[in-house]
Design an enzyme around this catalytic site. Structure first.
Site, PDB file in Angstrom:
ATOM      1  N   GLY A 120       0.558  -1.668  -0.629  1.00  0.00           N
ATOM      2  CA  GLY A 120      -0.059  -0.042   0.073  1.00  0.00           C
ATOM      3  C   GLY A 120       0.741   0.897   0.171  1.00  0.00           C
ATOM      4  O   GLY A 120       0.629   2.453  -0.775  1.00  0.00           O
ATOM      5  N   GLU A 123       1.677   1.629  -3.273  1.00  0.00           N
ATOM      6  CA  GLU A 123       0.637   2.354  -4.483  1.00  0.00           C
ATOM      7  C   GLU A 123       0.501   4.046  -3.889  1.00  0.00           C
ATOM      8  O   GLU A 123      -0.604   4.156  -4.722  1.00  0.00           O
ATOM      9  CB  GLU A 123      -0.552   0.969  -3.571  1.00  0.00           C
ATOM     10  CG  GLU A 123      -0.322   0.138  -4.341  1.00  0.00           C
ATOM     11  CD  GLU A 123      -1.294  -1.304  -3.419  1.00  0.00           C
ATOM     12  OE1 GLU A 123      -1.347  -1.066  -2.609  1.00  0.00           O
ATOM     13  OE2 GLU A 123      -2.580  -1.360  -4.713  1.00  0.00           O
ATOM     14  N   GLU A 143       2.769  -8.338  -1.904  1.00  0.00           N
ATOM     15  CA  GLU A 143       0.924  -9.095  -1.231  1.00  0.00           C
ATOM     16  C   GLU A 143       0.770 -10.658  -1.653  1.00  0.00           C
ATOM     17  O   GLU A 143       1.087 -10.660  -0.706  1.00  0.00           O
ATOM     18  CB  GLU A 143      -0.225  -8.156  -1.966  1.00  0.00           C
ATOM     19  CG  GLU A 143      -0.440  -6.980  -1.562  1.00  0.00           C
ATOM     20  CD  GLU A 143       0.900  -5.742  -2.555  1.00  0.00           C
ATOM     21  OE1 GLU A 143       1.382  -5.802  -2.985  1.00  0.00           O
ATOM     22  OE2 GLU A 143       0.141  -4.690  -2.132  1.00  0.00           O
TER      23      GLU A 143
HETATM   24  N1  COA Z   1       1.704  -3.336   8.534  1.00  0.00           N
HETATM   25  C1  COA Z   1       1.746  -3.586  10.020  1.00  0.00           C
HETATM   26  N2  COA Z   1       3.251  -3.090  10.812  1.00  0.00           N
HETATM   27  C2  COA Z   1       4.291  -3.448  10.573  1.00  0.00           C
HETATM   28  C3  COA Z   1       3.793  -3.312   8.816  1.00  0.00           C
HETATM   29  C4  COA Z   1       3.024  -3.375   8.036  1.00  0.00           C
HETATM   30  N3  COA Z   1       2.375  -3.852   6.255  1.00  0.00           N
HETATM   31  N4  COA Z   1       5.323  -3.438   8.121  1.00  0.00           N
HETATM   32  C5  COA Z   1       6.095  -3.620   9.165  1.00  0.00           C
HETATM   33  N5  COA Z   1       5.403  -2.704  10.770  1.00  0.00           N
HETATM   34  C6  COA Z   1       5.462  -3.378  12.199  1.00  0.00           C
HETATM   35  C7  COA Z   1       6.394  -4.371  12.324  1.00  0.00           C
HETATM   36  O1  COA Z   1       5.131  -5.124  12.694  1.00  0.00           O
HETATM   37  C8  COA Z   1       7.506  -4.447  13.771  1.00  0.00           C
HETATM   38  O2  COA Z   1       5.967  -4.375  14.850  1.00  0.00           O
HETATM   39  P1  COA Z   1       6.305  -4.615  16.014  1.00  0.00           P
HETATM   40  O3  COA Z   1       7.712  -3.806  16.929  1.00  0.00           O
HETATM   41  O4  COA Z   1       5.348  -4.007  17.041  1.00  0.00           O
HETATM   42  O5  COA Z   1       6.696  -5.767  16.365  1.00  0.00           O
HETATM   43  C9  COA Z   1       7.000  -2.723  13.294  1.00  0.00           C
HETATM   44  O6  COA Z   1       6.664  -1.759  12.313  1.00  0.00           O
HETATM   45  C10 COA Z   1       8.850  -3.253  13.211  1.00  0.00           C
HETATM   46  O7  COA Z   1       8.767  -3.764  11.555  1.00  0.00           O
HETATM   47  P2  COA Z   1      10.248  -4.883  11.794  1.00  0.00           P
HETATM   48  O8  COA Z   1       9.376  -6.065  10.408  1.00  0.00           O
HETATM   49  O9  COA Z   1      10.369  -5.634  13.106  1.00  0.00           O
HETATM   50  O10 COA Z   1      11.434  -3.771  11.344  1.00  0.00           O
HETATM   51  P3  COA Z   1      12.604  -4.789   9.735  1.00  0.00           P
HETATM   52  O11 COA Z   1      13.759  -3.916   9.708  1.00  0.00           O
HETATM   53  O12 COA Z   1      13.243  -6.421  10.006  1.00  0.00           O
HETATM   54  O13 COA Z   1      11.818  -5.145   8.693  1.00  0.00           O
HETATM   55  C11 COA Z   1      10.564  -4.588   7.031  1.00  0.00           C
HETATM   56  C12 COA Z   1      11.108  -3.625   8.068  1.00  0.00           C
HETATM   57  C13 COA Z   1       9.649  -3.521   6.256  1.00  0.00           C
HETATM   58  C14 COA Z   1      11.116  -4.862   5.715  1.00  0.00           C
HETATM   59  C15 COA Z   1       9.601  -5.190   7.266  1.00  0.00           C
HETATM   60  O14 COA Z   1       8.389  -4.735   8.439  1.00  0.00           O
HETATM   61  C16 COA Z   1       8.164  -5.952   5.904  1.00  0.00           C
HETATM   62  O15 COA Z   1       8.733  -7.018   5.371  1.00  0.00           O
HETATM   63  N6  COA Z   1       7.241  -5.345   6.694  1.00  0.00           N
HETATM   64  C17 COA Z   1       5.696  -5.563   5.509  1.00  0.00           C
HETATM   65  C18 COA Z   1       6.010  -5.123   4.071  1.00  0.00           C
HETATM   66  C19 COA Z   1       4.875  -5.627   3.576  1.00  0.00           C
HETATM   67  O16 COA Z   1       4.621  -6.677   3.604  1.00  0.00           O
HETATM   68  N7  COA Z   1       4.071  -4.479   2.670  1.00  0.00           N
HETATM   69  C20 COA Z   1       2.691  -4.701   2.348  1.00  0.00           C
HETATM   70  C21 COA Z   1       1.537  -5.521   2.966  1.00  0.00           C
HETATM   71  S1  COA Z   1       0.144  -5.906   2.244  1.00  0.00           S
END
Ligand code: COA
Length: 269
Positions: A120, A123, A143
């Site tokens: 998103g 997007e 996704e």
């Molecule tokens: N929705 C909800 N929470 C999210 C999020 C999302 N899309 N992306 C990150 N967060 C949260 C994590 O759950 C974490 O929360 P917590 O500390 O309460 O556990 C916090 O943000 C930090 O993220 P974290 O994953 O620990 O950081 P990282 O440095 O290890 O990794 C990313 C960073 C961006 C690679 C990883 O957060 C990620 O892959 N996020 C999801 C991306 C995704 O799939 N987006 C599409 C969604 S449709």
């Protein structure tokens, strides 16, 4: 002086300076993930910005407090994990309505992609009219790795920005790409060193905000609405808008200022 919406706890912060509204996604502990509350607030804020006569250009970025740096790491996975099909459909409609308001804004919207723009988040950036990315930012539509598909317009806007084959490769693998590669694909206009991103984008926004407001609005209209028309209808729209801009006070002022070798003083009408 910049104005700010009250309360630091707001998921979206707005400040206005020299005709430019800076919209900051403010959920740094969740890497600025787009919850339903963020989407609803963004939508309401865009309605307000559209009506605000002091605003001529809008910049969207992610809270700089997010670690790692993030524009928005996607739709809120925690929220979506609790949803059934009906709720997911509603969530998609909310995202699409919000991003349509951004894309259809009569004021130019620039995405300052200051870190992860995933799902998103990308997007949202693609709904903006212009995209600048910080070097080191990562973009993608992951996704498919979560078992879902993009629901906030990603399948369509990514295809129209980078072409069907490249869009499908990104959508079907879910892989993230670097800002530099996104630039080569035409997904972002430019990449800038991380520390310089906001300075460069705000200067660009202020330059746009300093131009004739009606002409700016009509250019957006001709390009954005025109892209959904047949070439002939789009040219006809351009001609109509060319005639319409001619009845504004600003068209006289702009040309007079040029002849008198001074800066134009726009009235916005
Ligand atoms: N929705 C909800 N929470 C999210 C999020 C999302 N899309 N992306 C990150 N967060 C949260 C994590 O759950 C974490 O929360 P917590 O500390 O309460 O556990 C916090 O943000 C930090 O993220 P974290 O994953 O620990 O950081 P990282 O440095 O290890 O990794 C990313 C960073 C961006 C690679 C990883 O957060 C990620 O892959 N996020 C999801 C991306 C995704 O799939 N987006 C599409 C969604 S449709």
């Amino acid at each position: 002086m910049p104005e700010e919406t009250p309360g630091d706890a707001s998921p979206v912060l707005i400040s206005i300076d020299e005709g430019v509204a800076l919209v900051t996604l403010n959920r740094p502990s969740k890497l600025n993930a787009l919850s339903a509350e963020v989407l609803e607030t963004l939508f309401a804020e865009f309605v307000g910005l559209e009506e605000n006569e002091d605003v001529h250009c809008i910049v969207i970025t992610g809270s700089p407090s997010a670690k790692p740096p993030s524009f928005a790491a996607g739709a809120d996975i925690e929220e979506m994990a609790e949803m059934g099909g009906f709720d997911l459909r509603h969530y998609s409609e909310l995202g699409q309505q919000t991003f349509a308001a951004i894309e259809g804004s009569p004021k130019p919207v620039i995405a300052a992609i200051n870190g992860f723009a995933l799902g998103g988040g990308l997007e949202l950036a693609m709904a903006c009219h212009i995209r600048y990315a910080a070097e080191g930012a990562k973009m993608g539509q992951p996704e498919v790795t979560l078992g879902i598909i993009p629901g906030f317009g990603g399948t369509q806007r990514l295809r129209s920005l980078v072409g069907r084959g490249r869009a499908l490769e990104l959508l079907l693998t879910g892989e993230s790409i670097s800002a530099e590669y996104a630039h080569r694909l035409g997904l972002v206009n430019s990449t800038v060193p991380h520390g310089e991103l906001m300075g460069v984008v705000m200067a660009l926004a202020k330059k746009i905000a300093g131009n004739a407001p009606v002409a700016v609005q009509f250019i957006l209209d001709a390009v954005c609405r025109g892209s959904e028309m047949s070439p002939q209808s789009a040219l006809s729209l351009e001609t109509d808008l060319f005639g319409l801009v001619g009845v504004t006070d600003d068209v006289r002022e702009g040309m007079q200022a040029f002849l008198e070798k001074r800066r134009a003083a726009w009235k916005g009408r």
